[in-house]
Design a protein around this motif. Structure first.
Motif, PDB file in Angstrom:
ATOM      1  N   LEU A 161      -5.448  16.444   5.079  1.00  0.00           N
ATOM      2  CA  LEU A 161      -4.065  16.555   4.612  1.00  0.00           C
ATOM      3  C   LEU A 161      -3.949  16.438   3.099  1.00  0.00           C
ATOM      4  CD1 LEU A 161      -2.116  14.415   7.256  1.00  0.00           C
ATOM      5  CD2 LEU A 161      -2.393  16.890   7.170  1.00  0.00           C
ATOM      6  N   PHE A 162      -4.821  15.643   2.473  1.00  0.00           N
ATOM      7  CA  PHE A 162      -4.662  15.331   1.058  1.00  0.00           C
ATOM      8  C   PHE A 162      -5.851  15.756   0.200  1.00  0.00           C
ATOM      9  CE2 PHE A 162      -2.050  12.339   3.427  1.00  0.00           C
ATOM     10  CZ  PHE A 162      -0.839  12.438   2.767  1.00  0.00           C
ATOM     11  N   GLY A 163      -6.858  16.350   0.798  1.00  0.00           N
ATOM     12  CA  GLY A 163      -7.996  16.829   0.016  1.00  0.00           C
ATOM     13  C   GLY A 163      -7.628  18.069  -0.772  1.00  0.00           C
ATOM     14  N   PRO A 164      -8.450  18.455  -1.751  1.00  0.00           N
ATOM     15  CA  PRO A 164      -8.153  19.654  -2.552  1.00  0.00           C
ATOM     16  C   PRO A 164      -8.150  20.893  -1.681  1.00  0.00           C
ATOM     17  CG  PRO A 164     -10.384  18.861  -2.976  1.00  0.00           C
ATOM     18  CD  PRO A 164      -9.707  17.808  -2.151  1.00  0.00           C
ATOM     19  N   LYS A 165      -7.144  21.722  -1.897  1.00  0.00           N
ATOM     20  CA  LYS A 165      -7.032  22.959  -1.138  1.00  0.00           C
ATOM     21  C   LYS A 165      -7.866  24.051  -1.812  1.00  0.00           C
ATOM     22  CE  LYS A 165      -3.987  21.240   1.719  1.00  0.00           C
ATOM     23  NZ  LYS A 165      -4.053  19.859   1.230  1.00  0.00           N
ATOM     24  N   PRO A 166      -8.477  24.954  -1.033  1.00  0.00           N
ATOM     25  CA  PRO A 166      -9.250  26.052  -1.641  1.00  0.00           C
ATOM     26  C   PRO A 166      -8.331  26.938  -2.458  1.00  0.00           C
ATOM     27  CG  PRO A 166      -8.935  26.419   0.707  1.00  0.00           C
ATOM     28  CD  PRO A 166      -8.458  25.029   0.433  1.00  0.00           C
ATOM     29  N   PRO A 167      -8.831  27.492  -3.577  1.00  0.00           N
ATOM     30  CA  PRO A 167      -7.977  28.353  -4.416  1.00  0.00           C
ATOM     31  C   PRO A 167      -7.518  29.595  -3.662  1.00  0.00           C
ATOM     32  CG  PRO A 167     -10.285  28.545  -5.058  1.00  0.00           C
ATOM     33  CD  PRO A 167     -10.210  27.403  -4.083  1.00  0.00           C
ATOM     34  N   SER A 178       6.396  15.083   1.711  1.00  0.00           N
ATOM     35  CA  SER A 178       5.747  16.393   1.637  1.00  0.00           C
ATOM     36  C   SER A 178       5.060  16.774   2.939  1.00  0.00           C
ATOM     37  CB  SER A 178       4.717  16.412   0.503  1.00  0.00           C
ATOM     38  OG  SER A 178       3.643  15.521   0.780  1.00  0.00           O
ATOM     39  N   LEU A 179       4.983  15.823   3.876  1.00  0.00           N
ATOM     40  CA  LEU A 179       4.308  16.080   5.142  1.00  0.00           C
ATOM     41  C   LEU A 179       5.299  16.560   6.196  1.00  0.00           C
ATOM     42  CD1 LEU A 179       2.027  12.904   5.361  1.00  0.00           C
ATOM     43  CD2 LEU A 179       1.403  15.159   4.507  1.00  0.00           C
ATOM     44  N   SER A 180       4.835  17.460   7.038  1.00  0.00           N
ATOM     45  CA  SER A 180       5.647  17.875   8.180  1.00  0.00           C
ATOM     46  C   SER A 180       5.643  16.764   9.226  1.00  0.00           C
ATOM     47  CB  SER A 180       5.082  19.162   8.782  1.00  0.00           C
ATOM     48  OG  SER A 180       3.798  18.927   9.342  1.00  0.00           O
ATOM     49  N   SER A 181       6.476  16.914  10.244  1.00  0.00           N
ATOM     50  CA  SER A 181       6.535  15.911  11.313  1.00  0.00           C
ATOM     51  C   SER A 181       5.180  15.788  12.008  1.00  0.00           C
ATOM     52  CB  SER A 181       7.619  16.284  12.332  1.00  0.00           C
ATOM     53  OG  SER A 181       8.889  16.307  11.719  1.00  0.00           O
ATOM     54  N   GLN A 182       4.520  16.918  12.247  1.00  0.00           N
ATOM     55  CA  GLN A 182       3.206  16.876  12.890  1.00  0.00           C
ATOM     56  C   GLN A 182       2.177  16.210  11.993  1.00  0.00           C
ATOM     57  OE1 GLN A 182       2.423  17.619  16.033  1.00  0.00           O
ATOM     58  NE2 GLN A 182       0.361  16.890  15.576  1.00  0.00           N
ATOM     59  N   ASP A 183       2.251  16.457  10.699  1.00  0.00           N
ATOM     60  CA  ASP A 183       1.311  15.832   9.766  1.00  0.00           C
ATOM     61  C   ASP A 183       1.513  14.313   9.725  1.00  0.00           C
ATOM     62  OD1 ASP A 183       0.200  18.254   9.145  1.00  0.00           O
ATOM     63  OD2 ASP A 183       1.355  18.541   7.302  1.00  0.00           O
ATOM     64  N   GLN A 184       2.759  13.852   9.813  1.00  0.00           N
ATOM     65  CA  GLN A 184       3.017  12.414   9.829  1.00  0.00           C
ATOM     66  C   GLN A 184       2.447  11.777  11.094  1.00  0.00           C
ATOM     67  OE1 GLN A 184       7.012  11.167   8.976  1.00  0.00           O
ATOM     68  NE2 GLN A 184       7.178  12.403   7.115  1.00  0.00           N
ATOM     69  N   ILE A 185       2.532  12.484  12.209  1.00  0.00           N
ATOM     70  CA  ILE A 185       1.909  11.975  13.435  1.00  0.00           C
ATOM     71  C   ILE A 185       0.397  11.866  13.252  1.00  0.00           C
ATOM     72  CG2 ILE A 185       1.428  12.529  15.854  1.00  0.00           C
ATOM     73  CD1 ILE A 185       4.186  13.821  15.996  1.00  0.00           C
ATOM     74  N   GLN A 186      -0.206  12.887  12.653  1.00  0.00           N
ATOM     75  CA  GLN A 186      -1.643  12.861  12.402  1.00  0.00           C
ATOM     76  C   GLN A 186      -2.023  11.701  11.487  1.00  0.00           C
ATOM     77  OE1 GLN A 186      -2.605  14.789  14.974  1.00  0.00           O
ATOM     78  NE2 GLN A 186      -4.241  15.598  13.688  1.00  0.00           N
ATOM     79  N   ALA A 193       0.836  -1.205   0.000  1.00  0.00           N
ATOM     80  CA  ALA A 193       0.000   0.000   0.000  1.00  0.00           C
ATOM     81  C   ALA A 193       0.870   1.254   0.000  1.00  0.00           C
ATOM     82  CB  ALA A 193      -0.921  -0.009   1.221  1.00  0.00           C
ATOM     83  N   PHE A 194       1.932   1.258   0.783  1.00  0.00           N
ATOM     84  CA  PHE A 194       2.836   2.410   0.794  1.00  0.00           C
ATOM     85  C   PHE A 194       3.586   2.532  -0.531  1.00  0.00           C
ATOM     86  CE2 PHE A 194       2.312   2.155   5.414  1.00  0.00           C
ATOM     87  CZ  PHE A 194       2.206   3.499   5.728  1.00  0.00           C
ATOM     88  N   ALA A 195       3.921   1.396  -1.154  1.00  0.00           N
ATOM     89  CA  ALA A 195       4.632   1.434  -2.436  1.00  0.00           C
ATOM     90  C   ALA A 195       3.766   2.039  -3.533  1.00  0.00           C
ATOM     91  CB  ALA A 195       5.080   0.029  -2.827  1.00  0.00           C
ATOM     92  N   ASP A 196       2.434   1.972  -3.391  1.00  0.00           N
ATOM     93  CA  ASP A 196       1.532   2.516  -4.402  1.00  0.00           C
ATOM     94  C   ASP A 196       1.351   4.032  -4.294  1.00  0.00           C
ATOM     95  OD1 ASP A 196       1.117   0.089  -5.609  1.00  0.00           O
ATOM     96  OD2 ASP A 196      -0.718  -0.373  -4.483  1.00  0.00           O
ATOM     97  N   LEU A 197       1.854   4.627  -3.226  1.00  0.00           N
ATOM     98  CA  LEU A 197       1.728   6.077  -3.090  1.00  0.00           C
ATOM     99  C   LEU A 197       2.587   6.790  -4.135  1.00  0.00           C
ATOM    100  CD1 LEU A 197       1.908   6.591   0.790  1.00  0.00           C
ATOM    101  CD2 LEU A 197      -0.115   6.800  -0.650  1.00  0.00           C
ATOM    102  N   LYS A 198       2.173   7.983  -4.504  1.00  0.00           N
ATOM    103  CA  LYS A 198       2.977   8.785  -5.418  1.00  0.00           C
ATOM    104  C   LYS A 198       4.301   9.148  -4.745  1.00  0.00           C
ATOM    105  CE  LYS A 198      -0.850  10.933  -7.944  1.00  0.00           C
ATOM    106  NZ  LYS A 198      -1.509  12.217  -8.312  1.00  0.00           N
TER     107      LYS A 198
END
Length: 267
Positions: free
Chosen positions: A192-198, A104-112, A93-98
């Protein structure tokens, strides 16, 4: 005498058999030490030991350890009335990630992301099939974001994040206090991965102000006298002074003629 010896031998044999039976029962009742203890009936309270058995979760285990989420989970399992449920992504599953997704994630984002893989209570598979509405995760806190939408799919369970979804493929642990289900995709939280507002466009620069000439309002009633023109005023004054001088000269000349006539008559 022979009968006494026979009885003695029989009694000794019975006692020996009882001793062997008692030893066997004690050995059976005594819990084994080491990893085998968890497999032989001890409650699963070490998430690392549970995931290491299959060898398919090395990346997930590494991220759990680097973020220290594994320590938090093990501490909760040792003193928990509700238990925990984990969705464990496989190495495939991790190998299938882009490429670069995790970097691209910060340390806090990886914890989340790691906390997002854990539900704050124990759910058996049959309990998961009965869930409705958004389901909190360890990343949600009391009632925050980072939720799942879980719904039954035939005899399985569909887990949706709003970005991707997966089916629970394998039950890794089903004993309280820890239920672990294998998933073939890394759950990607919408936060974390949803579309960001313009990004809003910058406001246009204000236009330069134009100076406006004030217009005299036409008054009703008596008209104001026109503004005097300096050059016209000078010409008028000069002409008036010249005319006055000429008049004086004529008066002086007339007075001289009159005076001469009077003098001639006298003499």
């Amino acid at each position: 005498m022979a009968s006494s010896a026979s009885r003695f031998l029989l009694l000794a044999a019975v006692l020996a058999s009882a001793a062997v039976l008692a030893t066997a029962q004690k050995a059976k009742a005594k819990p084994a030490s080491g990893p085998a203890a968890a497999a032989d009936g001890a409650p699963p309270t070490n998430v690392t030991a549970v995931l290491e058995k299959s060898g398919k979760y090395t990346t997930f285990l590494r991220l759990l350890h680097e973020s220290r989420v594994d320590t938090q989970i093990n501490s909760q399992l040792m003193d928990s009335y509700n238990g925990l449920t984990m969705f464990a992504p496989t190495d495939a599953a991790f190998a299938d990630l882009k490429a670069g997704t995790l970097n691209s994630l910060s340390s806090q984002d990886q914890i989340q992301l790691m906390l997002y893989c854990v539900l704050p209570r124990f759910y058996s598979l049959s309990m998961l099939t009965k869930l409705t509405g958004p389901v909190n995760t360890q990343a949600s806190g009391a009632d925050g974001p980072y939720k799942y939408k879980i719904k039954p799919s035939n005899n399985n369970v569909n887990v949706s994040t709003g970005v991707n979804w997966s089916l629970l493929s394998t039950v890794v642990s089903k004993d309280f206090p820890l239920a672990v289900y294998s998933v073939d995709k890394v759950p990607l939280p919408y936060e974390l991965f949803g579309p960001k507002p313009p990004t809003p466009a910058p406001a246009p620069a204000p236009a330069p102000s134009k100076s406006k000439t004030k217009k005299h309002k036409k008054s009703t009633g008596i008209a104001e006298p026109p503004a005097a023109d300096d050059s016209s005023a000078d010409d008028t004054t000069t002409k008036s002074a010249a005319a006055a001088g000429a008049g004086v000269a004529r008066w002086v000349a007339a007075a001289g003629v009159l005076g001469s006539a009077i003098l001639s008559g006298l003499f």
